[in-house]
Design a protein around this motif. Structure first.
Motif, PDB file in Angstrom:
ATOM      1  N   GLU A  77     -28.691  37.364 -43.825  1.00  0.00           N
ATOM      2  CA  GLU A  77     -28.131  38.195 -45.031  1.00  0.00           C
ATOM      3  C   GLU A  77     -28.335  37.431 -46.452  1.00  0.00           C
ATOM      4  N   TYR A  78     -28.813  36.387 -46.564  1.00  0.00           N
ATOM      5  CA  TYR A  78     -29.053  35.554 -47.552  1.00  0.00           C
ATOM      6  C   TYR A  78     -30.661  34.915 -47.651  1.00  0.00           C
ATOM      7  N   ASN A  79     -31.435  35.666 -47.355  1.00  0.00           N
ATOM      8  CA  ASN A  79     -32.840  35.211 -47.476  1.00  0.00           C
ATOM      9  C   ASN A  79     -33.459  36.053 -48.627  1.00  0.00           C
ATOM     10  N   CYS A  80     -32.394  36.518 -49.622  1.00  0.00           N
ATOM     11  CA  CYS A  80     -33.009  37.102 -50.715  1.00  0.00           C
ATOM     12  C   CYS A  80     -33.064  36.388 -51.919  1.00  0.00           C
ATOM     13  N   TYR A  81     -33.422  36.927 -53.211  1.00  0.00           N
ATOM     14  CA  TYR A  81     -33.091  36.326 -54.458  1.00  0.00           C
ATOM     15  C   TYR A  81     -31.832  36.295 -54.719  1.00  0.00           C
ATOM     16  N   ALA A  82     -31.258  35.478 -55.389  1.00  0.00           N
ATOM     17  CA  ALA A  82     -30.176  35.538 -56.061  1.00  0.00           C
ATOM     18  C   ALA A  82     -29.790  36.204 -57.420  1.00  0.00           C
ATOM     19  N   PRO A  83     -28.765  36.442 -57.963  1.00  0.00           N
ATOM     20  CA  PRO A  83     -28.669  36.707 -59.243  1.00  0.00           C
ATOM     21  C   PRO A  83     -28.943  35.426 -60.178  1.00  0.00           C
ATOM     22  N   THR A  84     -29.315  35.865 -61.681  1.00  0.00           N
ATOM     23  CA  THR A  84     -29.735  34.617 -62.421  1.00  0.00           C
ATOM     24  C   THR A  84     -28.649  33.818 -62.487  1.00  0.00           C
ATOM     25  N   VAL A  85     -27.499  34.182 -62.676  1.00  0.00           N
ATOM     26  CA  VAL A  85     -26.378  33.009 -62.857  1.00  0.00           C
ATOM     27  C   VAL A  85     -26.078  32.566 -61.807  1.00  0.00           C
ATOM     28  N   GLY A  86     -26.270  32.961 -60.298  1.00  0.00           N
ATOM     29  CA  GLY A  86     -25.793  32.585 -59.460  1.00  0.00           C
ATOM     30  C   GLY A  86     -24.934  33.652 -58.632  1.00  0.00           C
ATOM     31  N   LEU A  87     -24.778  33.625 -57.351  1.00  0.00           N
ATOM     32  CA  LEU A  87     -24.073  34.268 -56.601  1.00  0.00           C
ATOM     33  C   LEU A  87     -22.508  34.483 -56.875  1.00  0.00           C
ATOM     34  N   LEU A  88     -21.944  35.485 -57.045  1.00  0.00           N
ATOM     35  CA  LEU A  88     -20.320  35.547 -57.250  1.00  0.00           C
ATOM     36  C   LEU A  88     -19.593  34.952 -56.473  1.00  0.00           C
ATOM     37  N   PRO A  89     -19.588  34.720 -55.110  1.00  0.00           N
ATOM     38  CA  PRO A  89     -18.675  34.026 -54.374  1.00  0.00           C
ATOM     39  C   PRO A  89     -18.835  32.646 -54.710  1.00  0.00           C
ATOM     40  N   ALA A  90     -20.022  32.147 -54.772  1.00  0.00           N
ATOM     41  CA  ALA A  90     -20.291  30.851 -55.116  1.00  0.00           C
ATOM     42  C   ALA A  90     -19.863  30.318 -56.593  1.00  0.00           C
ATOM     43  N   ARG A  91     -20.018  31.095 -57.386  1.00  0.00           N
ATOM     44  CA  ARG A  91     -19.321  31.092 -58.793  1.00  0.00           C
ATOM     45  C   ARG A  91     -17.863  31.069 -58.915  1.00  0.00           C
ATOM     46  N   ARG A  92     -17.264  31.919 -58.121  1.00  0.00           N
ATOM     47  CA  ARG A  92     -15.818  32.218 -57.928  1.00  0.00           C
ATOM     48  C   ARG A  92     -15.134  30.899 -57.333  1.00  0.00           C
ATOM     49  N   PRO A 293     -31.538  28.185 -57.218  1.00  0.00           N
ATOM     50  CA  PRO A 293     -31.047  27.461 -56.256  1.00  0.00           C
ATOM     51  C   PRO A 293     -31.067  28.117 -54.930  1.00  0.00           C
ATOM     52  N   VAL A 294     -31.460  27.611 -53.757  1.00  0.00           N
ATOM     53  CA  VAL A 294     -31.746  28.480 -52.680  1.00  0.00           C
ATOM     54  C   VAL A 294     -30.284  29.405 -52.412  1.00  0.00           C
ATOM     55  N   THR A 295     -30.814  30.689 -52.081  1.00  0.00           N
ATOM     56  CA  THR A 295     -29.596  31.581 -51.883  1.00  0.00           C
ATOM     57  C   THR A 295     -28.699  31.100 -50.689  1.00  0.00           C
ATOM     58  N   PHE A 296     -29.277  30.846 -49.577  1.00  0.00           N
ATOM     59  CA  PHE A 296     -28.087  30.599 -48.464  1.00  0.00           C
ATOM     60  C   PHE A 296     -27.303  29.362 -48.770  1.00  0.00           C
ATOM     61  N   ILE A 297     -27.748  28.476 -49.471  1.00  0.00           N
ATOM     62  CA  ILE A 297     -26.730  27.314 -49.870  1.00  0.00           C
ATOM     63  C   ILE A 297     -25.800  27.790 -50.846  1.00  0.00           C
ATOM     64  N   GLN A 298     -26.066  28.628 -52.028  1.00  0.00           N
ATOM     65  CA  GLN A 298     -25.294  29.121 -52.598  1.00  0.00           C
ATOM     66  C   GLN A 298     -23.972  29.773 -51.594  1.00  0.00           C
ATOM     67  N   ARG A 299     -24.457  30.772 -50.868  1.00  0.00           N
ATOM     68  CA  ARG A 299     -23.451  31.399 -50.228  1.00  0.00           C
ATOM     69  C   ARG A 299     -22.800  30.668 -49.284  1.00  0.00           C
ATOM     70  N   ALA A 300     -23.029  29.436 -48.882  1.00  0.00           N
ATOM     71  CA  ALA A 300     -22.523  28.395 -48.239  1.00  0.00           C
ATOM     72  C   ALA A 300     -21.173  27.736 -48.975  1.00  0.00           C
ATOM     73  N   VAL A 301     -21.632  27.787 -50.381  1.00  0.00           N
ATOM     74  CA  VAL A 301     -20.559  26.966 -51.121  1.00  0.00           C
ATOM     75  C   VAL A 301     -18.992  27.476 -50.943  1.00  0.00           C
ATOM     76  N   PRO A 302     -18.697  28.475 -50.956  1.00  0.00           N
ATOM     77  CA  PRO A 302     -17.116  28.789 -50.696  1.00  0.00           C
ATOM     78  C   PRO A 302     -16.761  28.162 -49.501  1.00  0.00           C
ATOM     79  N   GLN A 303     -17.355  28.063 -48.177  1.00  0.00           N
ATOM     80  CA  GLN A 303     -16.851  27.333 -47.056  1.00  0.00           C
ATOM     81  C   GLN A 303     -16.934  25.863 -47.470  1.00  0.00           C
ATOM     82  N   ILE A 304     -17.898  25.402 -47.965  1.00  0.00           N
ATOM     83  CA  ILE A 304     -18.284  23.889 -47.968  1.00  0.00           C
ATOM     84  C   ILE A 304     -17.188  23.229 -48.882  1.00  0.00           C
ATOM     85  N   LEU A 305     -16.474  24.113 -49.918  1.00  0.00           N
ATOM     86  CA  LEU A 305     -15.555  23.676 -50.723  1.00  0.00           C
ATOM     87  C   LEU A 305     -14.184  23.816 -50.393  1.00  0.00           C
TER      88      LEU A 305
END
Length: 428
Positions: A77-92, A293-305
């Motif tokens: 689900e995260y092989n796409c481009y991300a928003p310029t400022v980053g994925l919202l779940p990662a930013r949150r 940044p790589v999109t799938f890494i961004q989306r993994a951030v909430p779980q990592i943190l």
């Protein structure tokens, strides 16, 4: 034809600027030092120059981080481009993570996801650059700031960190250096290259100084929470109500994943000064003309943190504390090298090299080139960080490798020691 020549001259100037900037970076200097390795020396190369502990099994990242990335990648689900400022779940998630240490609350809108801490530096320097402007940088410090300032034609002025005071900022020097064209001062805490951790009181004084000068603080906190001495880590954003702060951070060091290249730039500014001054819009504009940044890494951030257990962090801190003890004890056995301050954080220590006690060693750069060639040990010359005849040693390595590397360094120093000094060392 004349226009074509002018264009080529301009391009040559730009190329030279980039080449000059590259030559002063940690990566640029270490590449040159490593180029001096002796291919006939079959011993393992001991990397005491770079801050990348992921090379050693004992510093492997947490399973929770690995699982988060695998799960996200396999979702497709995260092989796409991300928003310029980053994925919202990662930013949150990053805002929530930082909020646990702050007296006020960040929102996702205060967070911009970057390609590691390096891109966060690039964005910060870019948005602050303007004709005639200058920025205040620590000496010793992380040379990438100088390199980016040079490329952006932003004048760099240097204030000293004081080894006799635990590498605290010389605030009198900061005030003397600043003028109406000063846009910011950079603070690195926990310290790279010095291994210092600033107290709450000292950080507050820095914020108060910045307010008097009318400048913002760029707080490089890539090594946040990697503190193992008497001072706990305190984020500079704590004092954002005194002076606005641009906080730079990443998962690279605390989670031991520098190659994942996931960082952030955060506006810690409850008074809204950065918004009113246009800096926030400039950050968004700078991100629009760069990579993400790589999109799938961004989306993994909430779980990592959220899923990383405290015992993982405790283990890393324990390893660093033990390595700091080992390093300082071993350095005491080398007569030409002294350690003015035991590291209390990050992954480094700065030690002073007394070339007067050595034969045929011109300076710290010469020392590092010959050490690499003769002992296959890589150490960063202090001149790279702004201090001639000092060395930056990385402590974040396997304990056995650290001991081996320092033993080789000791043998090297004894081999080059002036005769009387060598005799004294042997007798001792």
């Amino acid at each position: 034809m004349e226009n074509g020549v002018k264009k080529l001259n301009f391009q040559a100037t730009q190329t030279q600027d980039m080449s000059d900037a590259s030559a002063i970076t940690v990566r640029g200097v270490l590449n040159n030092v490593m180029g001096n390795l002796n291919k006939d020396d079959h011993r393992e190369v001991i990397p005491l120059g770079n801050g990348d502990p992921s090379l050693f099994p004992c510093f492997r990242t947490t399973i929770a981080a690995e699982d988060a990335v695998i799960e996200t990648l396999r979702s497709a689900e995260y092989n796409c481009y991300a928003p310029t400022v980053g994925l919202l779940p990662a930013r949150r998630a990053i805002a929530d993570y930082l909020n646990s240490d702050l007296p006020y609350k960040l929102s996702p809108d205060d967070v911009y996801v970057t390609i590691g801490g390096t891109q966060a530096i690039e964005i910060a320097i870019t948005v602050l650059s303007s004709p005639g402007a200058n920025i205040l940088l620590p000496k010793p410090g992380f040379p990438y700031y100088e390199a980016r300032a040079a490329v952006s034609h932003l004048e760099a002025r240097h204030f000293n960190l004081l080894p006799e005071s635990g590498w605290e900022v010389d605030l009198e020097a900061v005030e003397a250096l600043a003028d109406e064209n000063t846009v910011a001062m950079v603070i690195i805490n926990p310290g790279n290259p010095c291994g210092n951790v600033y107290s709450y009181e000292h950080l507050k004084k820095i914020a108060e100084t910045a307010r008097r000068l009318g400048v913002l603080v760029i707080a490089d906190e890539v090594y946040s929470h990697l503190a193992f001495g008497s001072n706990p880590f305190v984020p500079m954003g704590t004092f954002g109500s005194i002076s606005p702060v641009l906080t730079l951070g990443s998962i690279s060091k605390r989670w031991i994943v520098p190659g994942w290249r996931l960082g952030w730039l955060v506006t810690s500014d409850p008074n809204g000064i950065l918004q009113k001054s246009g800096i926030v819009e400039s950050i968004k504009g700078a991100l629009n003309v760069t990579a993400d940044p790589v999109t799938f890494i961004q989306r993994a951030v909430p779980q990592i943190l959220e899923n990383t257990k405290p015992d993982f962090f405790s283990k890393i801190i324990g390893l660093l504390r033990e390595d700091a003890d080992t390093c300082c004890d071993k350095i005491k056995e080398i007569p030409c090298i002294t350690c003015p301050n035991k590291p209390e954080g990050s992954m480094f220590v700065m030690v002073k090299l007394n070339v007067e006690l050595l034969e045929d060693i011109a300076d710290d750069m010469d020392f590092c080139f010959k050490l690499a060639q003769e002992e296959s040990v890589i150490v960063l010359p202090g001149v790279t960080m702004g201090l001639r005849n000092w060395l930056r040693i990385t402590i974040a390595v396997e304990a056995s490798a650290l001991e081996d590397g320092l033993e080789r360094m000791k043998a090297f120093c004894l081999r080059y020691a002036k005769k009387q000094q060598a005799m004294n060392s042997i007798q001792t």
